[in-house]
Design an enzyme around this catalytic site. Sequence first.
Site, PDB file in Angstrom:
ATOM      1  N   LEU A  38       0.852  -1.194   0.000  1.00 43.64           N
ATOM      2  CA  LEU A  38       0.000   0.000   0.000  1.00 43.64           C
ATOM      3  C   LEU A  38       0.889   1.245   0.000  1.00 43.64           C
ATOM      4  CD1 LEU A  38      -2.771  -1.002   2.599  1.00 43.64           C
ATOM      5  CD2 LEU A  38      -2.731  -1.376   0.128  1.00 43.64           C
ATOM      6  N   GLY A 178      12.997  20.364 -13.134  1.00 47.21           N
ATOM      7  CA  GLY A 178      11.838  20.497 -12.246  1.00 47.21           C
ATOM      8  C   GLY A 178      12.135  19.882 -10.894  1.00 47.21           C
ATOM      9  N   ILE A 180      11.499  16.918  -9.373  1.00 44.06           N
ATOM     10  CA  ILE A 180      12.061  15.571  -9.205  1.00 44.06           C
ATOM     11  C   ILE A 180      13.518  15.542  -9.644  1.00 44.06           C
ATOM     12  CG2 ILE A 180      11.875  13.131  -9.872  1.00 44.06           C
ATOM     13  CD1 ILE A 180       8.917  13.455 -10.146  1.00 44.06           C
ATOM     14  N   GLY A 181      13.804  16.146 -10.792  1.00 42.34           N
ATOM     15  CA  GLY A 181      15.176  16.150 -11.308  1.00 42.34           C
ATOM     16  C   GLY A 181      16.143  16.799 -10.341  1.00 42.34           C
ATOM     17  N   LEU A 182      15.707  17.885  -9.705  1.00 40.35           N
ATOM     18  CA  LEU A 182      16.625  18.608  -8.826  1.00 40.35           C
ATOM     19  C   LEU A 182      16.783  17.907  -7.478  1.00 40.35           C
ATOM     20  CD1 LEU A 182      15.689  22.257  -9.804  1.00 40.35           C
ATOM     21  CD2 LEU A 182      17.555  20.823 -10.648  1.00 40.35           C
ATOM     22  N   GLU A 199      17.708  21.506 -19.384  1.00 42.09           N
ATOM     23  CA  GLU A 199      16.344  22.024 -19.225  1.00 42.09           C
ATOM     24  C   GLU A 199      15.928  22.792 -20.473  1.00 42.09           C
ATOM     25  OE1 GLU A 199      13.561  22.103 -17.103  1.00 42.09           O
ATOM     26  OE2 GLU A 199      12.837  23.510 -18.612  1.00 42.09           O
ATOM     27  N   LEU A 314       0.533  16.629  -6.186  1.00 40.69           N
ATOM     28  CA  LEU A 314       1.092  16.635  -4.843  1.00 40.69           C
ATOM     29  C   LEU A 314       0.269  15.724  -3.947  1.00 40.69           C
ATOM     30  CD1 LEU A 314       1.605  20.497  -4.586  1.00 40.69           C
ATOM     31  CD2 LEU A 314       3.396  18.788  -4.890  1.00 40.69           C
ATOM     32  N   HIS A 316      -0.408  15.764  -0.752  1.00 37.83           N
ATOM     33  CA  HIS A 316      -1.328  16.398   0.201  1.00 37.83           C
ATOM     34  C   HIS A 316      -2.554  16.990  -0.489  1.00 37.83           C
ATOM     35  CE1 HIS A 316       2.177  18.878  -0.807  1.00 37.83           C
ATOM     36  NE2 HIS A 316       1.367  19.903  -0.862  1.00 37.83           N
ATOM     37  N   HIS A 440      12.574  32.715  19.687  1.00 43.52           N
ATOM     38  CA  HIS A 440      13.911  33.196  19.319  1.00 43.52           C
ATOM     39  C   HIS A 440      14.952  32.276  19.929  1.00 43.52           C
ATOM     40  CE1 HIS A 440      17.233  35.874  18.464  1.00 43.52           C
ATOM     41  NE2 HIS A 440      17.642  35.706  19.711  1.00 43.52           N
TER      42      HIS A 440
HETATM   43  P1  NAI Z   1       8.166  19.141 -13.641  1.00 41.73           P
HETATM   44  O1  NAI Z   1       6.936  19.379 -14.407  1.00 41.73           O
HETATM   45  O2  NAI Z   1       8.326  19.692 -12.269  1.00 41.73           O
HETATM   46  O3  NAI Z   1       9.451  19.647 -14.488  1.00 41.73           O
HETATM   47  C1  NAI Z   1       9.742  19.121 -15.758  1.00 41.73           C
HETATM   48  C2  NAI Z   1      10.738  20.016 -16.475  1.00 41.73           C
HETATM   49  O4  NAI Z   1      11.188  19.332 -17.650  1.00 41.73           O
HETATM   50  C3  NAI Z   1      10.148  21.333 -16.929  1.00 41.73           C
HETATM   51  O5  NAI Z   1      10.939  22.385 -16.425  1.00 41.73           O
HETATM   52  C4  NAI Z   1      10.211  21.241 -18.472  1.00 41.73           C
HETATM   53  O6  NAI Z   1      10.463  22.476 -19.084  1.00 41.73           O
HETATM   54  C5  NAI Z   1      11.368  20.269 -18.707  1.00 41.73           C
HETATM   55  N1  NAI Z   1      11.361  19.552 -19.993  1.00 41.73           N
HETATM   56  C6  NAI Z   1      10.299  18.976 -20.602  1.00 41.73           C
HETATM   57  N2  NAI Z   1      10.692  18.374 -21.761  1.00 41.73           N
HETATM   58  C7  NAI Z   1      12.024  18.557 -21.884  1.00 41.73           C
HETATM   59  C8  NAI Z   1      13.017  18.183 -22.876  1.00 41.73           C
HETATM   60  N3  NAI Z   1      12.714  17.453 -23.984  1.00 41.73           N
HETATM   61  N4  NAI Z   1      14.311  18.566 -22.684  1.00 41.73           N
HETATM   62  C9  NAI Z   1      14.648  19.294 -21.581  1.00 41.73           C
HETATM   63  N5  NAI Z   1      13.752  19.671 -20.625  1.00 41.73           N
HETATM   64  C10 NAI Z   1      12.455  19.310 -20.771  1.00 41.73           C
HETATM   65  O7  NAI Z   1       8.334  17.552 -13.661  1.00 41.73           O
HETATM   66  P2  NAI Z   1       8.927  16.518 -12.628  1.00 41.73           P
HETATM   67  O8  NAI Z   1      10.129  17.062 -11.947  1.00 41.73           O
HETATM   68  O9  NAI Z   1       9.057  15.265 -13.412  1.00 41.73           O
HETATM   69  O10 NAI Z   1       7.784  16.368 -11.528  1.00 41.73           O
HETATM   70  C11 NAI Z   1       6.507  15.818 -11.902  1.00 41.73           C
HETATM   71  C12 NAI Z   1       5.430  16.191 -10.914  1.00 41.73           C
HETATM   72  O11 NAI Z   1       5.632  15.552  -9.671  1.00 41.73           O
HETATM   73  C13 NAI Z   1       5.366  17.685 -10.660  1.00 41.73           C
HETATM   74  O12 NAI Z   1       4.020  18.078 -10.723  1.00 41.73           O
HETATM   75  C14 NAI Z   1       5.899  17.817  -9.269  1.00 41.73           C
HETATM   76  O13 NAI Z   1       5.333  18.928  -8.575  1.00 41.73           O
HETATM   77  C15 NAI Z   1       5.489  16.494  -8.622  1.00 41.73           C
HETATM   78  N6  NAI Z   1       6.389  16.140  -7.534  1.00 41.73           N
HETATM   79  C16 NAI Z   1       6.486  16.926  -6.437  1.00 41.73           C
HETATM   80  C17 NAI Z   1       7.391  16.641  -5.453  1.00 41.73           C
HETATM   81  C18 NAI Z   1       7.486  17.530  -4.272  1.00 41.73           C
HETATM   82  O14 NAI Z   1       6.548  18.246  -3.988  1.00 41.73           O
HETATM   83  N7  NAI Z   1       8.596  17.548  -3.570  1.00 41.73           N
HETATM   84  C19 NAI Z   1       8.286  15.513  -5.515  1.00 41.73           C
HETATM   85  C20 NAI Z   1       8.099  14.751  -6.687  1.00 41.73           C
HETATM   86  C21 NAI Z   1       7.188  15.072  -7.641  1.00 41.73           C
END
Ligand code: NAI
Length: 461
Positions: A38, A178, A180-182, A199, A314, A316, A440
């Site tokens: 789960l 974005g 996940i990548g960072l 990017e 997200l 939440h 503080h």
């Molecule tokens: P993202 O949508 O945050 O970022 C994807 C990035 O890839 C964008 O900046 C876009 O311009 C770029 N991109 C797209 N095609 C490309 C290409 N061919 N070449 C180069 N760059 C390209 O996607 P991500 O990071 O995969 O996250 C997916 C979702 O999961 C998001 O909605 C995110 O908010 C959510 N998430 C949130 C987390 C958190 O809140 N900590 C953790 C993990 C996921």
Amino acid sequence: MAEFEVAIIGSGPAGYVGAIHAAQKGLKTCLIEKGDALGGTCLNVGCIPSKALLHASEIISALEEEGSDWGISAKGMDVNFSKMMHKKQEIIDKLTGGIDYLMKKNKVEKIIGTATFLDAKTLQVGDRVVKAERFIIATGSAPIELPFLPFDEKRILSSTGALSLTSIPKKLIVVGGGVIGLELGSFYKRLGTKVEVVEFLEKIIPEYDEDVSSVYQRILERQGIAFHLGAKVTGGEVHSKGMKVTASTKEGEKTFDADHVLVCIGRKPYAEGLGLDKAGVKVSDRGFVEVDGNFRTSVDSIFAVGDVIGGAMLAHKGSHEAICAIDHFLGKKTKMNYAAVPGVIYSSPEVASVGALEKDLKEKGVSYKVVKFPFTANSRYVAIGGKDPCFVKYLVCKETNKLFGASIIGPHAGELIGEPTLAISCGLTLDKLAHTIHAHPTFSEALHEAALGGISSFLHM
Ligand code: NAI
């Protein structure tokens, strides 16, 4: 009469929270899951494992980057990667086991198998036919693939594969700057991997304000992550020793060599095998399940929440949507406040935001003021040796002094964002925040200062 009052499909944070809430409100509930455990993406291959690994790698970076300032030597530090991965799995098992326990405690029946609609009131799950008065689809999302880089989870990784490597890569190309990548790029960078982010846009984290994104990029660059902006990945090739990735940039075509490529270009709705067409559930062109304000789909008895309906992906947000849907079944009008859904990036420093973006306010012609307080003027930040140009930023309505939005780049931003989220959610003015006593020395005093600065003047600057 149907066997269940509510059948929930998918046990991620939207599905399992909905199941607990429904059962606690006295509804006969089942939770259907096709995976081995789960918890969905978040617990098994998303938020939790990534946060566990980020924590582990922060131990290394704290020692390497700050240790010498404090007279601590990190010489001879050894990383046992397989032990780190094992510990991560133990954490996943503990939390997914915890959800199992919560299902039993709340008398939610767990049904394992792939659910397929036979009609609007019936599901087939393996050999079992499940009839319910209402269904909630909470089947989540899946990583988007590039057609020329199909995930093999060996060389071409999605976030799932990147969380389960068996050795530390020497070089990693991350496609997409974005969230996940960072996060995953930060993790591997701290383990010694050479990380380059490619990017498509001219900025990273496009869903954050420009100033947040540019300061964040500078900090990550200082940490050693390289960025190639305005670079669209257009091709890739796996060879015996690794990968070659091609991108088109303003300067022409560039190629990058690496052990692996991690593709994080967003996520898409996931509803495979559900048979939505058989039930008559409408989906958008991009595959999102269409719902009304009460999360009801085009079919009266079927509701949907979480990533599968779109919006911010997200955990939440999905959990709260599930609560709203269940409350609607009970005749209660619990509403989602989409203006107060915080987002967090769990790197170091953390980045968090809630509410409106500055560009949206500009586009709408709304009259607003910006208040910014730097963490370098926060005593707790100075006390921990903080040097980065981190800040709290409030976007404030000029007429009412209420918050439109907040961004924080700084230590524990993900925890701090709770205060402006509450302020937006409850419509509190900056005066209320400024007259709230903050302990503080804490990082939270930066929020207090931002509120003070918005109504009169900063104390410590
Ligand atoms: P993202 O949508 O945050 O970022 C994807 C990035 O890839 C964008 O900046 C876009 O311009 C770029 N991109 C797209 N095609 C490309 C290409 N061919 N070449 C180069 N760059 C390209 O996607 P991500 O990071 O995969 O996250 C997916 C979702 O999961 C998001 O909605 C995110 O908010 C959510 N998430 C949130 C987390 C958190 O809140 N900590 C953790 C993990 C996921």
